[in-house]
Design a protein around this motif. Structure first.
Motif, PDB file in Angstrom:
ATOM      1  N   VAL A   4       0.858  -1.180   0.000  1.00  0.00           N
ATOM      2  CA  VAL A   4       0.000   0.000   0.000  1.00  0.00           C
ATOM      3  C   VAL A   4       0.896   1.232   0.000  1.00  0.00           C
ATOM      4  O   VAL A   4       1.941   1.243   0.652  1.00  0.00           O
ATOM      5  N   MET A   5       0.487   2.277  -0.723  1.00  0.00           N
ATOM      6  CA  MET A   5       1.202   3.549  -0.691  1.00  0.00           C
ATOM      7  C   MET A   5       0.505   4.487   0.292  1.00  0.00           C
ATOM      8  O   MET A   5      -0.710   4.712   0.196  1.00  0.00           O
ATOM      9  N   ILE A   6       1.276   5.029   1.241  1.00  0.00           N
ATOM     10  CA  ILE A   6       0.703   5.940   2.239  1.00  0.00           C
ATOM     11  C   ILE A   6       1.587   7.176   2.378  1.00  0.00           C
ATOM     12  O   ILE A   6       2.738   7.198   1.937  1.00  0.00           O
ATOM     13  N   VAL A  15       6.413  12.427  -0.311  1.00  0.00           N
ATOM     14  CA  VAL A  15       6.541  11.701   0.947  1.00  0.00           C
ATOM     15  C   VAL A  15       5.799  10.356   0.922  1.00  0.00           C
ATOM     16  O   VAL A  15       5.764   9.653   1.937  1.00  0.00           O
ATOM     17  N   LEU A  16       5.218   9.995  -0.217  1.00  0.00           N
ATOM     18  CA  LEU A  16       4.582   8.687  -0.323  1.00  0.00           C
ATOM     19  C   LEU A  16       5.600   7.585  -0.073  1.00  0.00           C
ATOM     20  O   LEU A  16       6.738   7.650  -0.545  1.00  0.00           O
ATOM     21  N   GLU A  17       5.194   6.582   0.658  1.00  0.00           N
ATOM     22  CA  GLU A  17       6.058   5.424   0.894  1.00  0.00           C
ATOM     23  C   GLU A  17       5.257   4.135   0.774  1.00  0.00           C
ATOM     24  O   GLU A  17       4.046   4.115   0.998  1.00  0.00           O
ATOM     25  N   GLN A  18       5.951   3.099   0.404  1.00  0.00           N
ATOM     26  CA  GLN A  18       5.309   1.793   0.253  1.00  0.00           C
ATOM     27  C   GLN A  18       5.438   1.004   1.553  1.00  0.00           C
ATOM     28  O   GLN A  18       6.522   0.881   2.112  1.00  0.00           O
ATOM     29  N   VAL A  19       4.309   0.506   2.044  1.00  0.00           N
ATOM     30  CA  VAL A  19       4.300  -0.295   3.263  1.00  0.00           C
ATOM     31  C   VAL A  19       3.458  -1.547   3.025  1.00  0.00           C
ATOM     32  O   VAL A  19       2.696  -1.632   2.065  1.00  0.00           O
ATOM     33  N   ASP A  20       3.606  -2.506   3.909  1.00  0.00           N
ATOM     34  CA  ASP A  20       2.758  -3.695   3.895  1.00  0.00           C
ATOM     35  C   ASP A  20       1.655  -3.502   4.928  1.00  0.00           C
ATOM     36  O   ASP A  20       1.934  -3.214   6.094  1.00  0.00           O
ATOM     37  N   GLU A  21       0.414  -3.661   4.501  1.00  0.00           N
ATOM     38  CA  GLU A  21      -0.724  -3.481   5.410  1.00  0.00           C
ATOM     39  C   GLU A  21      -1.720  -4.611   5.203  1.00  0.00           C
ATOM     40  O   GLU A  21      -2.017  -4.976   4.062  1.00  0.00           O
ATOM     41  N   PRO A  22      -2.247  -5.159   6.273  1.00  0.00           N
ATOM     42  CA  PRO A  22      -3.288  -6.178   6.106  1.00  0.00           C
ATOM     43  C   PRO A  22      -4.556  -5.555   5.536  1.00  0.00           C
ATOM     44  O   PRO A  22      -4.874  -4.393   5.820  1.00  0.00           O
ATOM     45  N   HIS A  62      -4.237   7.741   2.577  1.00  0.00           N
ATOM     46  CA  HIS A  62      -4.301   6.635   1.616  1.00  0.00           C
ATOM     47  C   HIS A  62      -4.953   7.160   0.336  1.00  0.00           C
ATOM     48  O   HIS A  62      -6.180   7.156   0.212  1.00  0.00           O
ATOM     49  N   PRO A  63      -4.179   7.652  -0.629  1.00  0.00           N
ATOM     50  CA  PRO A  63      -4.772   8.234  -1.838  1.00  0.00           C
ATOM     51  C   PRO A  63      -5.280   7.159  -2.804  1.00  0.00           C
ATOM     52  O   PRO A  63      -4.974   5.976  -2.665  1.00  0.00           O
ATOM     53  N   GLY A  64      -6.032   7.634  -3.801  1.00  0.00           N
ATOM     54  CA  GLY A  64      -6.516   6.759  -4.861  1.00  0.00           C
ATOM     55  C   GLY A  64      -8.015   6.568  -4.823  1.00  0.00           C
ATOM     56  O   GLY A  64      -8.533   5.961  -3.884  1.00  0.00           O
ATOM     57  N   SER A  65      -8.729   7.094  -5.840  1.00  0.00           N
ATOM     58  CA  SER A  65     -10.191   7.055  -5.825  1.00  0.00           C
ATOM     59  C   SER A  65     -10.792   6.170  -6.905  1.00  0.00           C
ATOM     60  O   SER A  65     -12.010   5.983  -6.920  1.00  0.00           O
ATOM     61  N   GLY A  99      -7.000   3.665  -3.008  1.00  0.00           N
ATOM     62  CA  GLY A  99      -6.805   2.821  -4.180  1.00  0.00           C
ATOM     63  C   GLY A  99      -5.363   2.539  -4.548  1.00  0.00           C
ATOM     64  O   GLY A  99      -5.092   1.615  -5.323  1.00  0.00           O
ATOM     65  N   TYR A 100      -4.406   3.304  -4.006  1.00  0.00           N
ATOM     66  CA  TYR A 100      -2.990   3.044  -4.301  1.00  0.00           C
ATOM     67  C   TYR A 100      -2.550   1.833  -3.477  1.00  0.00           C
ATOM     68  O   TYR A 100      -1.820   1.938  -2.493  1.00  0.00           O
ATOM     69  N   ALA A 101      -2.984   0.663  -3.907  1.00  0.00           N
ATOM     70  CA  ALA A 101      -2.768  -0.544  -3.106  1.00  0.00           C
ATOM     71  C   ALA A 101      -2.914  -1.781  -3.978  1.00  0.00           C
ATOM     72  O   ALA A 101      -3.496  -1.731  -5.066  1.00  0.00           O
TER      73      ALA A 101
END
Length: 315
Positions: A4-6, A15-22, A62-65, A99-101
């Motif tokens: 997920v990008m947060i 400042v967006l970063e990629q993380v792992d999220e359930p 959490h961007p993305g529509s 939606g960036y996920a």
């Protein structure tokens, strides 16, 4: 876990970063989608820059529509605008959040069936621009026999507006840079170069003026030309040039100050737009794709102002 990008602050796309999220399990009236494509939009950058507020309680962002993908899980009563949703359905999600996920759980009310004829990338780029263009036409009452000026006709919203106006039986004059004139002609529009002398070039084509002007460019030039060619300011609408629109009495649509968001109208248009795209009557141009991890670069490209179509993330 899905990627997920947060953003942990309101400091822009960088400042967006990629993380792992359930991924949250779907509850009543929800579904989980394995995301295959994500639409990238200027509104995403506005969220990340704090244009719509900087409440720290909203972090991380959490961007993305808008997304397209395959349903992997459904909660009870998972019914969308087109009916019941099942695991394995190929779908479009709009309007969604986050939606960036790679995977996302959303309200079933935001999920529509993806036509088999529509690619994942085109599907993910269809609805935000589509409903915006539809709102422009509805707000100005575009109908058969109208002469319509579309400012920014080669941009994503403008290109959708050109096509929708032609489908309604209107004559369409579209402003664009010369490199896009062939494209606009292929879709039935009469192209005009924007820039100095725009009013004179429009008058040469339209000695009796136009019935409607739809502005997706947001420039004073576009709105001043609209006011010069269209007698009724209620049939001029913009999604970007709000200050000048207020001065000339034009309609302001979308998320800006004093604008009509048209949420109910836009959401009601989704099924119609999906149907048109599925039948090949509404085309989505994809300009460029980026891997999910390069979301910041994708947003930077969109911010340049002339991407030449939709920009899509591929998880």
């Amino acid at each position: 876990m899905p990627r997920v990008m947060i953003a942990r602050s309101f400091d822009g796309p960088e400042v967006l970063e990629q993380v792992d999220e359930p991924t949250r399990e779907p509850g009543a009236g929800e579904v989980t989608i394995s995301v295959l494509a994500v639409g990238v939009n200027p509104a995403d950058a506005k969220l990340l820059n704090g244009v719509w507020g900087r409440n720290p309680a909203r972090l991380p962002l959490h961007p993305g529509s808008e997304v397209s993908g395959v349903v992997t899980a459904v909660g009870p009563d998972a019914v969308g605008p087109a009916g019941a949703i099942a695991v394995g359905d190929e779908v479009i999600g709009y309007r969604v959040s986050g939606g960036y996920a790679e995977e996302i759980t959303v309200a079933a009310a935001s999920v529509l069936p993806k036509p088999e004829s529509l690619g994942w990338e085109e599907a993910a780029g269809l609805l935000l621009t589509g409903v915006t263009a539809f709102h422009l036409l509805e707000a100005t009452g575009v109908a058969a026999g109208d002469t319509v000026i579309v400012h920014g006709g080669a941009g994503s919203v403008g290109f959708a507006a050109v096509q929708l106006a032609k489908l309604r039986g209107a004559r369409v004059i579209a402003t664009a840079s010369e490199r896009n004139h062939g494209l606009l002609e292929a879709f039935g529009a009469e192209p005009v170069v924007y820039g100095d002398g725009l009013v004179d070039r429009l008058r040469a084509l339209l000695p009796d003026g136009a019935d409607v002007a739809l502005d997706t460019a947001g420039t004073d030039e576009a709105l001043d030309a609209s006011a010069a060619l269209v007698a009724d300011p209620a049939r001029i609408a913009t999604i970007a040039g709000f200050q000048r629109a207020g001065e000339i009495g034009a309609k302001r649509l979308g998320g800006g100050p004093g604008a009509d968001p048209g949420n109910e109208l836009r959401m009601a248009a989704r099924l119609q737009l999906v149907d048109l795209a599925g039948r090949g009557e509404l085309t989505v141009r994809v300009a460029r794709t980026y891997p999910l991890a390069e979301a910041a670069a994708a947003l930077a490209f969109v911010a340049e102002g002339h991407p030449g179509g939709k920009v899509i993330l591929l998880p």
